[in-house]
Write a protein that holds these residues in place. Structure first.
Motif, PDB file in Angstrom:
ATOM      1  N   ILE A   1       0.860  -1.195  -0.199  1.00 18.14           N
ATOM      2  CA  ILE A   1       0.033  -0.080  -0.169  1.00 18.14           C
ATOM      3  C   ILE A   1       0.890   1.258  -0.052  1.00 18.14           C
ATOM      4  N   LYS A   2       2.001   1.267   0.666  1.00 18.54           N
ATOM      5  CA  LYS A   2       2.818   2.444   0.903  1.00 18.54           C
ATOM      6  C   LYS A   2       3.505   2.631  -0.358  1.00 18.54           C
ATOM      7  N   LEU A   3       3.993   1.612  -1.313  1.00 15.57           N
ATOM      8  CA  LEU A   3       4.953   1.525  -2.386  1.00 15.57           C
ATOM      9  C   LEU A   3       4.140   1.798  -3.635  1.00 15.57           C
ATOM     10  N   LEU A   4       2.965   1.372  -3.847  1.00 15.47           N
ATOM     11  CA  LEU A   4       2.338   0.897  -5.106  1.00 15.47           C
ATOM     12  C   LEU A   4       1.531   2.304  -5.439  1.00 15.47           C
ATOM     13  N   PRO A   5       1.656   2.733  -6.832  1.00 17.04           N
ATOM     14  CA  PRO A   5       0.890   3.937  -7.261  1.00 17.04           C
ATOM     15  C   PRO A   5      -0.560   3.676  -7.323  1.00 17.04           C
ATOM     16  N   GLU A   6      -1.445   4.840  -7.553  1.00 15.29           N
ATOM     17  CA  GLU A   6      -2.628   4.416  -7.861  1.00 15.29           C
ATOM     18  C   GLU A   6      -2.991   3.723  -9.172  1.00 15.29           C
ATOM     19  N   ARG A   7      -4.265   3.144  -9.454  1.00 10.63           N
ATOM     20  CA  ARG A   7      -4.448   2.975 -10.799  1.00 10.63           C
ATOM     21  C   ARG A   7      -4.178   3.873 -11.902  1.00 10.63           C
ATOM     22  N   SER A   8      -4.657   5.020 -11.719  1.00  9.42           N
ATOM     23  CA  SER A   8      -4.601   6.189 -12.683  1.00  9.42           C
ATOM     24  C   SER A   8      -3.266   6.576 -13.021  1.00  9.42           C
ATOM     25  N   GLU A   9      -2.092   6.072 -11.893  1.00  9.38           N
ATOM     26  CA  GLU A   9      -0.752   6.758 -12.241  1.00  9.38           C
ATOM     27  C   GLU A   9       0.092   5.624 -13.116  1.00  9.38           C
ATOM     28  N   TYR A  10      -0.424   4.562 -13.592  1.00  9.39           N
ATOM     29  CA  TYR A  10       0.135   3.777 -14.567  1.00  9.39           C
ATOM     30  C   TYR A  10      -0.015   4.114 -15.772  1.00  9.39           C
ATOM     31  N   ALA A  11       0.819   3.814 -16.717  1.00  9.51           N
ATOM     32  CA  ALA A  11       0.648   4.165 -18.090  1.00  9.51           C
ATOM     33  C   ALA A  11      -0.310   2.702 -18.580  1.00  9.51           C
ATOM     34  N   ALA A  12      -0.867   3.221 -19.671  1.00 10.74           N
ATOM     35  CA  ALA A  12      -1.958   2.259 -20.392  1.00 10.74           C
ATOM     36  C   ALA A  12      -1.106   1.002 -20.670  1.00 10.74           C
ATOM     37  N   THR A  13       0.011   0.972 -20.967  1.00 14.66           N
ATOM     38  CA  THR A  13       0.623  -0.405 -21.079  1.00 14.66           C
ATOM     39  C   THR A  13       0.825  -1.042 -20.011  1.00 14.66           C
ATOM     40  N   ASP A  14       0.821  -0.471 -18.887  1.00 13.23           N
ATOM     41  CA  ASP A  14       0.878  -1.240 -17.502  1.00 13.23           C
ATOM     42  C   ASP A  14      -0.172  -1.691 -16.773  1.00 13.23           C
ATOM     43  N   MET A  15      -1.320  -1.529 -17.579  1.00 11.98           N
ATOM     44  CA  MET A  15      -2.580  -1.901 -16.816  1.00 11.98           C
ATOM     45  C   MET A  15      -2.712  -3.257 -16.514  1.00 11.98           C
ATOM     46  N   GLY A  16      -3.360  -3.625 -15.358  1.00 15.29           N
ATOM     47  CA  GLY A  16      -3.378  -4.794 -14.820  1.00 15.29           C
ATOM     48  C   GLY A  16      -2.298  -5.135 -13.725  1.00 15.29           C
ATOM     49  N   ARG A  17      -1.247  -4.234 -13.506  1.00 10.04           N
ATOM     50  CA  ARG A  17      -0.409  -4.485 -12.512  1.00 10.04           C
ATOM     51  C   ARG A  17      -1.074  -4.174 -11.150  1.00 10.04           C
ATOM     52  N   ALA A  18      -0.472  -4.646 -10.021  1.00  7.40           N
ATOM     53  CA  ALA A  18      -1.004  -4.371  -8.842  1.00  7.40           C
ATOM     54  C   ALA A  18      -1.035  -2.956  -8.470  1.00  7.40           C
TER      55      ALA A  18
ATOM     56  N   GLY B   1     -11.344   7.695  -5.583  1.00  5.00           N
ATOM     57  CA  GLY B   1     -11.914   8.407  -7.172  1.00  5.00           C
ATOM     58  C   GLY B   1     -11.368   7.258  -8.123  1.00  5.00           C
ATOM     59  N   GLU B   2     -10.723   6.418  -7.922  1.00  4.30           N
ATOM     60  CA  GLU B   2     -10.093   5.381  -8.772  1.00  4.30           C
ATOM     61  C   GLU B   2     -11.064   4.472  -9.630  1.00  4.30           C
ATOM     62  N   TYR B   3     -12.202   4.168  -8.755  1.00  2.00           N
ATOM     63  CA  TYR B   3     -13.222   2.994  -9.282  1.00  2.00           C
ATOM     64  C   TYR B   3     -14.692   3.547  -9.099  1.00  2.00           C
ATOM     65  N   LYS B   4     -15.314   2.920  -9.828  1.00  2.00           N
ATOM     66  CA  LYS B   4     -16.932   3.124 -10.000  1.00  2.00           C
ATOM     67  C   LYS B   4     -17.486   1.955 -10.500  1.00  2.00           C
ATOM     68  N   LEU B   5     -18.745   1.872 -10.110  1.00  6.33           N
ATOM     69  CA  LEU B   5     -19.469   0.788 -10.806  1.00  6.33           C
ATOM     70  C   LEU B   5     -19.619   1.117 -12.235  1.00  6.33           C
ATOM     71  N   VAL B   6     -19.698  -0.231 -13.191  1.00 10.79           N
ATOM     72  CA  VAL B   6     -19.990   0.012 -14.543  1.00 10.79           C
ATOM     73  C   VAL B   6     -21.365   0.491 -14.612  1.00 10.79           C
ATOM     74  N   SER B   7     -21.810   1.036 -15.610  1.00 13.82           N
ATOM     75  CA  SER B   7     -23.376   1.229 -15.888  1.00 13.82           C
ATOM     76  C   SER B   7     -23.986  -0.043 -16.166  1.00 13.82           C
TER      77      SER B   7
ATOM     78  N   ASN C   1     -10.246  -4.772 -17.707  1.00 10.79           N
ATOM     79  CA  ASN C   1      -9.670  -3.763 -16.957  1.00 10.79           C
ATOM     80  C   ASN C   1     -10.825  -2.434 -16.770  1.00 10.79           C
ATOM     81  N   THR C   2     -12.068  -2.620 -16.601  1.00  9.72           N
ATOM     82  CA  THR C   2     -12.998  -1.425 -16.359  1.00  9.72           C
ATOM     83  C   THR C   2     -12.850  -0.836 -15.129  1.00  9.72           C
ATOM     84  N   GLU C   3     -13.424   0.084 -14.905  1.00  7.53           N
ATOM     85  CA  GLU C   3     -13.337   1.050 -14.026  1.00  7.53           C
ATOM     86  C   GLU C   3     -14.037   0.405 -12.723  1.00  7.53           C
ATOM     87  N   GLU C   4     -14.612  -0.699 -12.714  1.00 11.99           N
ATOM     88  CA  GLU C   4     -14.942  -1.356 -11.416  1.00 11.99           C
ATOM     89  C   GLU C   4     -14.131  -2.468 -11.159  1.00 11.99           C
ATOM     90  N   SER C   5     -12.893  -2.872 -12.206  1.00 12.76           N
ATOM     91  CA  SER C   5     -11.866  -3.843 -11.692  1.00 12.76           C
ATOM     92  C   SER C   5     -10.771  -3.230 -10.752  1.00 12.76           C
TER      93      SER C   5
END
Length: 374
Positions: A199-216, A257-263, A275-279
């Protein structure tokens, strides 16, 4: 005199041989310096995620790594699903379902080896990466991913075995069979320690580049921490946590603010909507044609859970993990999510995406099949 010279010559020979054999490799990569480049460090960390896929590993001398059976314990031992498939297939699962599993059950080897293989890969990163000269920002992120994965695998082992031997660095041959098993409480403490570091070391989801989507991510680490704490509150008599601890983690995920339920609930299971905003954490796989590792690129999850039609080869799955009537009855009949969760003889007449899919009821445990992307 000749004897003295002979002894001296032999001693020089043995000394020279030993000195020669102990020379450190020059100008080449080895396990100690391999992570000294960013590309190599990323490759090693990527290798930690590989074990999450539902594929076994094979070598010339036979099977060396069994499937990752995460969903077996997550669904089949609950009221939500039955083993499925034909009775003779996956016999060890019957013992799991009946809570009669024992050390001779073949699945125990799969659980144990998979868990410690994952921990071994994480420990290699956590031992060798701190001394790497790579950029500190990248290093911290990679360390966070390793802490997350080690916490994940210890939690995986705890759910199967309770307290387990705790390894925080690569194991030396002299330690084999000599590391004591930790208690259930001590294992929970280790998991929470690892996830706290993540939790201390990892970035938020939005701080990852698109090519790194899916990382912890920080959110994924918080999500697993909440889950671990929930388990601990239910089974650990030495637990000093409260439900406030769970709330603090889940609340932080919501307010980030990183996640929300899909419509549209149905899109969660569509191949086009990864990798939707709910995942919060989603296993990443490439598309491949080979069934098993090392030639395969993807996952065998869909093979395990797709309808079983005997003698249909690639057009059939194994039919495991059949939804139960109990799961169906948990939905309000008008709930639109039901049609995106199950289908089968008992619902929608086995029609999925407008097509009536083939199935063999004698090869299934229930009248329902699990919804999956096709």
């Amino acid at each position: 005199m000749k004897n003295i010279l002979l002894i001296l010559a032999c001693s020089l020979f043995f000394y020279s041989c030993e000195d020669f054999l102990n020379l450190k490799p020059q100008g080449m990569e080895n396990s100690d310096n391999y992570m000294n480049t960013e590309d190599n460090a990323i490759r090693v960390v990527n290798g930690m995620y590989d074990l999450l896929g539902q594929s076994e590993g094979k070598a010339p001398d036979g099977r060396w790594l069994d499937h990752h059976y995460e969903f077996f314990l997550g669904s089949m031992v609950t009221d939500d699903s039955e083993k499925g498939s034909k009775p003779s297939d996956g016999g060890g699962l019957i013992e799991l379902l009946n809570w009669s599993i024992n050390p001779s059950t073949t699945l125990c080897n799969a659980f144990w080896i998979h868990g410690y293989w994952g921990i071994s890969r994480a420990n290699y990163v956590l031992t060798n990466l701190p001394n790497s000269p790579i950029d500190d920002t990248l290093k911290n992120r990679l360390m966070g991913e390793a802490y997350f994965m080690r916490g994940y695998w210890y939690f995986y082992l705890l759910k199967h075995f309770g307290g387990v031997p705790l390894l925080e660095e690569p194991v030396q041959p002299s330690q084999y069979g000599k590391i004591n098993r930790a208690t259930l409480h001590e294992t929970f403490v280790q998991i929470e320690k690892d996830l706290s570091e993540a939790i201390k070391l990892l970035p938020e989801r939005s701080e990852y580049a698109a090519t790194d989507m899916g990382r912890a991510t920080k959110g994924a680490a918080r999500g697993y921490m909440a889950r671990v704490l929930s388990y601990q509150l239910g089974i650990d008599s030495e637990c000093d946590k409260t439900w406030q601890s769970v709330y603090d983690q889940t609340s932080a995920i919501i307010t980030s603010g990183e996640y929300k339920l899909v419509s549209n609930f149905a899109t969660l299971f569509e191949e086009e909507n990864k990798n939707t905003e709910e995942s919060i954490f989603e296993i990443q796989c490439l598309e491949g044609t080979a069934y098993d590792a090392p030639a395969s690129l993807g996952t065998a999850y869909y093979y395990f859970q797709a309808n079983r039609v005997e003698n249909k080869g690639a057009n059939s799955g194994y039919g495991f993990n059949n939804p139960t009537e109990n799961l169906v009855q948990a939905f309000d009949p008008t709930d639109p999510r039901l049609s995106c969760t199950v289908y089968g003889i008992g619902y929608n007449s086995g029609i999925l995406y407008g097509t009536k899919l083939k199935y063999d009821r004698t090869q299934q445990s229930t009248n329902y099949f699990r919804f999956f992307s096709v």
